[in-house]
Design a protein around this motif. Structure first.
Motif, mmCIF file in Angstrom:
data_model
loop_
_atom_site.group_PDB
_atom_site.id
_atom_site.type_symbol
_atom_site.label_atom_id
_atom_site.label_comp_id
_atom_site.label_asym_id
_atom_site.label_seq_id
_atom_site.Cartn_x
_atom_site.Cartn_y
_atom_site.Cartn_z
ATOM 1 N N SER A 47 0.824 -1.127 0.007
ATOM 2 C CA SER A 47 -0.017 -0.026 0.118
ATOM 3 C C SER A 47 0.956 1.143 0.048
ATOM 4 O O SER A 47 0.530 2.166 -0.589
ATOM 5 C CB SER A 47 -0.879 -0.050 1.139
ATOM 6 N N ALA A 48 2.004 1.284 0.786
ATOM 7 C CA ALA A 48 2.535 2.397 0.792
ATOM 8 C C ALA A 48 3.351 2.748 -0.555
ATOM 9 O O ALA A 48 3.827 3.835 -0.763
ATOM 10 C CB ALA A 48 4.040 2.339 1.983
ATOM 11 N N LEU A 49 3.498 1.919 -1.406
ATOM 12 C CA LEU A 49 4.354 1.951 -2.642
ATOM 13 C C LEU A 49 3.330 1.852 -3.876
ATOM 14 O O LEU A 49 3.694 2.124 -5.396
ATOM 15 C CB LEU A 49 5.257 0.948 -2.774
ATOM 16 N N ALA A 50 1.836 1.622 -3.698
ATOM 17 C CA ALA A 50 1.046 1.512 -4.860
ATOM 18 C C ALA A 50 1.187 2.727 -5.397
ATOM 19 O O ALA A 50 0.528 2.646 -7.046
ATOM 20 C CB ALA A 50 -0.558 1.319 -3.917
ATOM 21 N N ALA A 51 1.220 4.026 -5.180
ATOM 22 C CA ALA A 51 1.406 5.221 -5.908
ATOM 23 C C ALA A 51 2.713 5.184 -6.767
ATOM 24 O O ALA A 51 2.570 6.238 -7.553
ATOM 25 C CB ALA A 51 1.383 6.454 -5.043
ATOM 26 N N CYS A 52 3.579 4.423 -6.678
ATOM 27 C CA CYS A 52 4.758 4.725 -7.492
ATOM 28 C C CYS A 52 4.448 4.111 -8.807
ATOM 29 O O CYS A 52 4.078 3.040 -9.294
ATOM 30 C CB CYS A 52 5.851 3.614 -6.805
ATOM 31 N N PRO A 53 4.884 5.273 -9.734
ATOM 32 C CA PRO A 53 4.476 4.820 -11.076
ATOM 33 C C PRO A 53 5.419 3.589 -11.938
ATOM 34 O O PRO A 53 6.303 3.373 -11.248
ATOM 35 C CB PRO A 53 4.980 6.177 -11.874
ATOM 36 N N THR A 54 4.693 2.927 -12.500
ATOM 37 C CA THR A 54 5.274 1.616 -13.090
ATOM 38 C C THR A 54 6.724 2.057 -13.823
ATOM 39 O O THR A 54 7.672 1.262 -14.442
ATOM 40 C CB THR A 54 4.497 0.647 -13.937
ATOM 41 N N SER A 55 6.715 3.410 -14.353
ATOM 42 C CA SER A 55 7.840 3.890 -15.066
ATOM 43 C C SER A 55 9.226 3.886 -13.831
ATOM 44 O O SER A 55 10.069 4.067 -14.406
ATOM 45 C CB SER A 55 7.682 5.020 -15.615
ATOM 46 N N ARG A 56 8.860 3.824 -12.899
ATOM 47 C CA ARG A 56 10.130 3.846 -11.796
ATOM 48 C C ARG A 56 10.404 2.487 -11.099
ATOM 49 O O ARG A 56 9.239 1.987 -11.079
ATOM 50 C CB ARG A 56 9.839 5.017 -10.682
ATOM 51 N N GLY A 57 11.440 2.384 -10.651
ATOM 52 C CA GLY A 57 11.757 1.011 -9.886
ATOM 53 C C GLY A 57 11.223 1.240 -8.573
ATOM 54 O O GLY A 57 10.841 2.188 -7.883
ATOM 55 N N ILE A 58 11.480 0.017 -7.916
ATOM 56 C CA ILE A 58 11.252 -0.176 -6.378
ATOM 57 C C ILE A 58 12.407 -0.857 -5.592
ATOM 58 O O ILE A 58 12.974 -1.715 -6.435
ATOM 59 C CB ILE A 58 9.783 -0.957 -6.139
ATOM 60 N N THR A 59 12.683 -0.152 -4.345
ATOM 61 C CA THR A 59 13.819 -0.833 -3.654
ATOM 62 C C THR A 59 13.229 -1.445 -2.200
ATOM 63 O O THR A 59 12.496 -0.420 -1.910
ATOM 64 C CB THR A 59 14.851 0.281 -3.547
#
Length: 136
Positions: free
Chosen positions: A57-69
């Protein structure tokens, strides 16, 4: 963090004496940095290309054009962050071949074509793939 020698690196074929090292998946889409010090070990893994939004939930707003760490220590929960646009690590030292499990520091990781999953001594961890980014 003051670092000391890693004790078990057979899994990914890393040198026997290392304090901080990296590995990535064969696709090159996931890269991890592992360190071990006097206070324990930690791992940080980043996925760069994603097809779907994170199931965190805390990262759901991260656009798919960006990575996740995702970051975790050998004890405790997982922390996550959306990467900066265009962010990319400097490249990995080794490749964690698919269908291989490794135990090092306070972690067990499994590399597969379905993604990379890592778990710490408390059983907390994360799964990273193009279609699924989640913590447990």
């Amino acid at each position: 963090m003051l670092l000391r020698t890693l004790t078990a690196l057979v899994f990914f074929g890393f040198p026997a004496h290392a304090d901080v090292w990296s590995f990535g998946t064969p696709s090159g889409n996931i890269e991890c940095i592992v360190g071990e010090g006097f206070n324990g070990s930690d791992i940080e893994c980043t996925i760069y290309k994603r097809n779907q939004r994170a199931k965190v939930s805390a990262l759901a707003a991260c656009p798919t054009s960006r990575g996740i760490t995702f970051f975790m220590q050998e004890r405790g929960g997982v922390q996550g962050a959306c990467t900066a646009p265009g962010a990319r690590a400097i490249g990995t030292q080794r490749v964690a071949e698919y269908n291989v499990e490794g135990k090092f520091g306070g972690f067990t990781c499994y590399s597969a074509t379905s993604g990379l999953q890592c778990r710490n001594l408390d059983g907390h961890g994360f799964h990273l793939s193009r279609n699924n980014q989640q913590v447990f």
